[in-house]
Design a protein around this motif. Sequence first.
Motif, PDB file in Angstrom:
ATOM      1  N   SER A  16      47.405  -6.735 -25.708  1.00 44.16           N
ATOM      2  CA  SER A  16      46.158  -6.002 -25.965  1.00 44.16           C
ATOM      3  C   SER A  16      45.357  -6.667 -27.084  1.00 44.16           C
ATOM      4  O   SER A  16      45.922  -7.320 -27.972  1.00 44.16           O
ATOM      5  N   ASP A  17      44.055  -6.482 -27.031  1.00 40.58           N
ATOM      6  CA  ASP A  17      43.135  -7.030 -28.028  1.00 40.58           C
ATOM      7  C   ASP A  17      43.236  -8.551 -28.130  1.00 40.58           C
ATOM      8  O   ASP A  17      43.273  -9.124 -29.225  1.00 40.58           O
ATOM      9  N   THR A  18      43.299  -9.222 -26.979  1.00 33.98           N
ATOM     10  CA  THR A  18      43.270 -10.680 -26.938  1.00 33.98           C
ATOM     11  C   THR A  18      41.823 -11.142 -26.759  1.00 33.98           C
ATOM     12  O   THR A  18      41.153 -10.749 -25.793  1.00 33.98           O
ATOM     13  N   PRO A  51      33.596 -14.584 -29.409  1.00 33.11           N
ATOM     14  CA  PRO A  51      34.812 -14.460 -28.615  1.00 33.11           C
ATOM     15  C   PRO A  51      34.689 -13.348 -27.574  1.00 33.11           C
ATOM     16  O   PRO A  51      34.011 -12.338 -27.784  1.00 33.11           O
ATOM     17  N   ARG A  52      35.393 -13.550 -26.453  1.00 30.33           N
ATOM     18  CA  ARG A  52      35.376 -12.578 -25.360  1.00 30.33           C
ATOM     19  C   ARG A  52      36.790 -12.012 -25.184  1.00 30.33           C
ATOM     20  O   ARG A  52      37.785 -12.745 -25.285  1.00 30.33           O
ATOM     21  N   LYS A  53      36.836 -10.766 -24.852  1.00 29.37           N
ATOM     22  CA  LYS A  53      38.136 -10.119 -24.639  1.00 29.37           C
ATOM     23  C   LYS A  53      38.668 -10.473 -23.257  1.00 29.37           C
ATOM     24  O   LYS A  53      37.906 -10.557 -22.294  1.00 29.37           O
ATOM     25  N   ALA A  54      39.994 -10.663 -23.163  1.00 26.69           N
ATOM     26  CA  ALA A  54      40.626 -10.993 -21.890  1.00 26.69           C
ATOM     27  C   ALA A  54      41.881 -10.138 -21.715  1.00 26.69           C
ATOM     28  O   ALA A  54      42.554  -9.769 -22.678  1.00 26.69           O
ATOM     29  N   THR A  55      42.175  -9.827 -20.467  1.00 26.55           N
ATOM     30  CA  THR A  55      43.363  -9.022 -20.157  1.00 26.55           C
ATOM     31  C   THR A  55      44.344  -9.742 -19.224  1.00 26.55           C
ATOM     32  O   THR A  55      45.485  -9.317 -19.079  1.00 26.55           O
ATOM     33  N   HIS A  56      43.870 -10.809 -18.603  1.00 30.98           N
ATOM     34  CA  HIS A  56      44.682 -11.473 -17.591  1.00 30.98           C
ATOM     35  C   HIS A  56      44.640 -12.987 -17.804  1.00 30.98           C
ATOM     36  O   HIS A  56      43.621 -13.536 -18.223  1.00 30.98           O
TER      37      HIS A  56
END
Length: 249
Positions: free
Chosen positions: A226-228, A197-202
């Motif tokens: 946060s932490d998505t 999995p990759r972290k995303a902010t937008h």
Amino acid sequence: MRSNRIRTTALAATALLAALSLTACSSDDGNSDSTKAGSAAPAAHTAVKQSPSPASAPDRNTTDADTGTDTGTGSTPKNPAPPTKTNGKTDGKNTTGSTNRAGSTTNRTPVTCDSKNTRTGVTTVSRPVNHLLLTLTNTGGRPCYAYYAPKLQFDDAQAVFPILDDSRPQAVVTLDPGQSAYAAIGLTGEPGAGPAPRKATHLQVHFSGRSPEGSTGTPAELTLPSDTYWDDNGFVTYWQTEMADALSY
């Protein structure tokens, strides 16, 4: 002898006339006294004038129904207040019209839901795990169609996030002004089934039109919790009318 007999007869007649006269006088005097006595003495059963009984007396605190004037000291108004005149009518009801200034009926033809007439939000949920919830609210003045499913892009991803076809509703979701639709985002698939999995902010949310191909209008730009983290095995559902239906996948 004959002369004595005639004289005797005349005397008897004279005596009889005198007796009859005395009897008549006595009778007249009696009647006169009786009349005088009757007029001087009150009758034994003199009628006494009575006041009307409460049942027959008029109520002082009532209003004359024929003249409309108040006959008592009560608080009954002389005349009822007239109905309020509203919209040229005197039906006593306050009604509001459904026409615009030009006099035409307000346009209620549905339009397509997009970023101009809706507000989109994203939140985390405790169940199911690794899920987010999208909420689409109609902020316009007309109903709108939430076609198909939202088309998502995390950060700078080139591909659109997978859409779960099993979540297709039986009919297009229609939102009246103020109503909301929901879509669930399953962020990841089975552990170990693909890349990490990759972290995303937008997140960009694109809206579908009548055609499932492409999108309409400009996308909604959202900041993710946060932490998505997401991966390529995740999914997004079609728009649903109930939150519980969206989160059942």
